[in-house]
Design an enzyme around this catalytic site. Structure first.
Site, PDB file in Angstrom:
ATOM      1  N   LYS A 129       0.824  -1.221   0.000  1.00 51.25           N
ATOM      2  CA  LYS A 129       0.000   0.000   0.000  1.00 51.25           C
ATOM      3  C   LYS A 129       0.853   1.264   0.000  1.00 51.25           C
ATOM      4  O   LYS A 129       0.470   2.263  -0.579  1.00 51.25           O
ATOM      5  CB  LYS A 129      -0.955   0.006   1.196  1.00 51.25           C
ATOM      6  CG  LYS A 129      -2.089  -0.979   1.027  1.00 51.25           C
ATOM      7  CD  LYS A 129      -3.329  -0.587   1.790  1.00 51.25           C
ATOM      8  CE  LYS A 129      -4.467  -1.523   1.414  1.00 51.25           C
ATOM      9  NZ  LYS A 129      -5.708  -1.252   2.124  1.00 51.25           N
ATOM     10  N   LYS A 211      -4.886  -8.960  -6.509  1.00 46.66           N
ATOM     11  CA  LYS A 211      -6.150  -9.322  -5.874  1.00 46.66           C
ATOM     12  C   LYS A 211      -7.212  -8.275  -6.185  1.00 46.66           C
ATOM     13  O   LYS A 211      -6.892  -7.094  -6.365  1.00 46.66           O
ATOM     14  CB  LYS A 211      -5.979  -9.525  -4.365  1.00 46.66           C
ATOM     15  CG  LYS A 211      -6.133  -8.288  -3.530  1.00 46.66           C
ATOM     16  CD  LYS A 211      -6.347  -8.620  -2.056  1.00 46.66           C
ATOM     17  CE  LYS A 211      -6.610  -7.323  -1.300  1.00 46.66           C
ATOM     18  NZ  LYS A 211      -7.966  -7.078  -0.909  1.00 46.66           N
ATOM     19  N   LYS A 214     -11.049  -2.900  -3.386  1.00 47.75           N
ATOM     20  CA  LYS A 214     -11.910  -1.713  -3.480  1.00 47.75           C
ATOM     21  C   LYS A 214     -11.167  -0.548  -4.096  1.00 47.75           C
ATOM     22  O   LYS A 214     -11.758   0.323  -4.697  1.00 47.75           O
ATOM     23  CB  LYS A 214     -12.348  -1.270  -2.080  1.00 47.75           C
ATOM     24  CG  LYS A 214     -13.209  -2.244  -1.361  1.00 47.75           C
ATOM     25  CD  LYS A 214     -13.891  -1.530  -0.199  1.00 47.75           C
ATOM     26  CE  LYS A 214     -14.351  -2.514   0.846  1.00 47.75           C
ATOM     27  NZ  LYS A 214     -13.260  -2.863   1.779  1.00 47.75           N
TER      28      LYS A 214
HETATM   29  P1  ATP Z   1      -9.032  -2.185   0.188  1.00 48.78           P
HETATM   30  O1  ATP Z   1      -8.782  -2.506  -1.229  1.00 48.78           O
HETATM   31  O2  ATP Z   1      -9.695  -0.867   0.423  1.00 48.78           O
HETATM   32  O3  ATP Z   1      -7.842  -2.442   1.068  1.00 48.78           O
HETATM   33  P2  ATP Z   1     -10.387  -4.703   0.347  1.00 48.78           P
HETATM   34  O4  ATP Z   1     -11.150  -4.832  -0.885  1.00 48.78           O
HETATM   35  O5  ATP Z   1      -9.127  -5.486   0.530  1.00 48.78           O
HETATM   36  O6  ATP Z   1     -10.137  -3.203   0.696  1.00 48.78           O
HETATM   37  P3  ATP Z   1     -11.361  -5.090   3.067  1.00 48.78           P
HETATM   38  O7  ATP Z   1     -12.413  -4.260   3.655  1.00 48.78           O
HETATM   39  O8  ATP Z   1      -9.964  -4.754   3.459  1.00 48.78           O
HETATM   40  O9  ATP Z   1     -11.429  -5.092   1.480  1.00 48.78           O
HETATM   41  O10 ATP Z   1     -11.656  -6.617   3.362  1.00 48.78           O
HETATM   42  C1  ATP Z   1     -12.849  -7.188   3.833  1.00 48.78           C
HETATM   43  C2  ATP Z   1     -12.724  -8.698   3.769  1.00 48.78           C
HETATM   44  O11 ATP Z   1     -12.716  -9.134   2.396  1.00 48.78           O
HETATM   45  C3  ATP Z   1     -11.423  -9.247   4.372  1.00 48.78           C
HETATM   46  O12 ATP Z   1     -11.721 -10.443   5.068  1.00 48.78           O
HETATM   47  C4  ATP Z   1     -10.569  -9.544   3.192  1.00 48.78           C
HETATM   48  O13 ATP Z   1      -9.624 -10.555   3.445  1.00 48.78           O
HETATM   49  C5  ATP Z   1     -11.595  -9.984   2.170  1.00 48.78           C
HETATM   50  N1  ATP Z   1     -11.131  -9.758   0.808  1.00 48.78           N
HETATM   51  C6  ATP Z   1     -10.729  -8.579   0.281  1.00 48.78           C
HETATM   52  N2  ATP Z   1     -10.372  -8.725  -1.003  1.00 48.78           N
HETATM   53  C7  ATP Z   1     -10.552 -10.041  -1.299  1.00 48.78           C
HETATM   54  C8  ATP Z   1     -10.361 -10.818  -2.487  1.00 48.78           C
HETATM   55  N3  ATP Z   1      -9.907 -10.258  -3.590  1.00 48.78           N
HETATM   56  N4  ATP Z   1     -10.648 -12.130  -2.453  1.00 48.78           N
HETATM   57  C9  ATP Z   1     -11.112 -12.695  -1.315  1.00 48.78           C
HETATM   58  N5  ATP Z   1     -11.316 -12.025  -0.157  1.00 48.78           N
HETATM   59  C10 ATP Z   1     -11.048 -10.711  -0.142  1.00 48.78           C
END
Ligand code: ATP
Ligand code: LTN
Length: 343
Positions: A129, A211, A214
């Protein structure tokens, strides 16, 4: 060492709890997507009768990167409504906003003072990040994993259902709990990560080496609130390869990722899916995948629309969630303060 308070003992009742406690968090940092759903949220929903459930909208984590205040406020409500629309049931799961329970920030400070910098220097999410901006990102971004440890340890959590990207953070949480217990006496339950074999790492549609996130480009994810036409376009553009067969082959990451999403949506085996698409092309497969996504997301979107129409009721539900968890977080924090000599 002085004996823990009675309230703390109640929070700490490790072996006597009838059900294991799960805690997990999700950031209100943008549109929740099918990676969040398939990797985390759907398990939270499906296992509500198995566990003692605590789920948290982690706004203090979201502000580790810049957020527009008005948007953040909106995102918190929208995320809470989305979780409820996905099937989190406030009767069976406590759902609340992290900043509404001040013990999270307070415990994070206490844990900061017993966590070696070297442990944080190893965290890969910070490295990704921060990228080349290490000098300008906030100290909060660096400290993010300690706040996450505080979230988990406050509730004497047994298991943490998360996607694969959070594995290292849960390991760090265990290390912090372990070293605190060794230094100050048994205080925290050592939690374990609950990560599923399939779906724990859904990849970006435009780049299957990354991955789904968001913070990625609009075309990289399917948001849970994307309308059918948007879903169709995003899937049509999703990266595949120049081969023709529709098979689960990990050396072909684009189609493998799309097939994994399809598998989780329709709940069939890999063999059944490969048989369904034998002799067919990407066009047919992508049409079926779009249909599967629309079928899963339409009812969620309908419930979401009802829930956001009543923001006062949402706020009431979130306040109720915070009330439910406060005695636990209060008891744990009091015990930690006492152990460290602050009380
Ligand atoms: P950001 O991109 O803003 O860091 P994020 O999309 O990673 O956010 P989080 O709110 O950090 O989302 O994660 C919420 C949950 O979703 C966590 O348990 C995380 O491990 C899971 N998660 C996030 N992205 C993935 C993905 N690509 N595949 C599976 N699980 C995911
Ligand atoms: N870091 C997590 C969100 C998160 C979390 C938590 C997950 C914050 N606190 C506690 C599980 C338990 C993420 O980025 N997905």
């Amino acid at each position: 060492m002085s004996a823990p308070t009675t309230a703390a003992s109640a929070a700490n009742a490790t072996p006597k709890r009838a059900r294991e406690r799960v805690f997990s968090g999700i950031q209100p940092s943008g549109a929740p997507h099918i990676g969040n759903y398939l990797g985390a949220i759907r398990h939270w929903v499906a296992e509500q009768d198995i566990f003692d459930n605590i789920y948290c909208v982690v706004d203090l984590h979201a502000i580790t990167v810049p957020q527009d205040p008005g948007e953040l406020r909106e995102n918190v409500r929208q995320l809470a409504a989305t979780l409820l629309a996905c099937g989190l049931d406030p009767q069976r799961s406590a759902l609340f906003v992290q900043s509404h329970v001040h013990e999270h920030a307070e415990l994070a400070w206490l844990l900061n003072c017993v966590t070696p910098m070297g442990w944080l220097n190893r965290m890969t999410q910070f490295k990704t990040k921060a990228g080349d901006d290490r000098e300008t990102v906030s100290a909060g971004l660096y400290d993010y994993p300690v706040l996450m440890a505080a979230d988990i340890l406050l509730y004497q959590t047994d298991a943490v259902p998360v996607g694969d990207d959070q594995r290292q953070h849960v390991e760090l949480t265990r290390d912090i709990a372990n070293s605190f217990n060794a230094r100050f006496g048994e205080t925290f339950v050592e939690p374990r990560a609950l990560i599923r074999e399939v779906g724990a790492r859904i990849m970006a549609l435009d780049d299957p080496a990354k991955k789904m996130s968001k913070s990625g480009a609009d075309t990289s994810y399917i948001a849970l609130l994307d309308p059918p036409e948007v879903i169709r376009k995003k899937i049509a553009r999703a990266t595949t390869d120049s081969q023709r067969t529709i098979v689960f082959d990990e050396s072909r990451p684009g189609i493998f990722n799309l097939l994994t999403i399809y598998q989780l949506l329709v709940g069939q085996s890999r063999e059944q899916i490969e048989a369904e698409f034998a002799g067919k092309g990407y066009k047919e497969f992508k049409a079926a995948l779009t249909e599967g996504l629309v079928a899963t997301l339409t009812p969620i979107q309908q419930r979401y629309n009802q829930l956001v129409a009543d923001p006062a009721e949402l706020d009431r539900l979130l306040a109720g969630g915070a009330e439910r968890v406060r005695p636990i977080s209060h008891a744990t924090l009091a015990q930690v303060q006492q152990r460290m000599g602050l009380r």
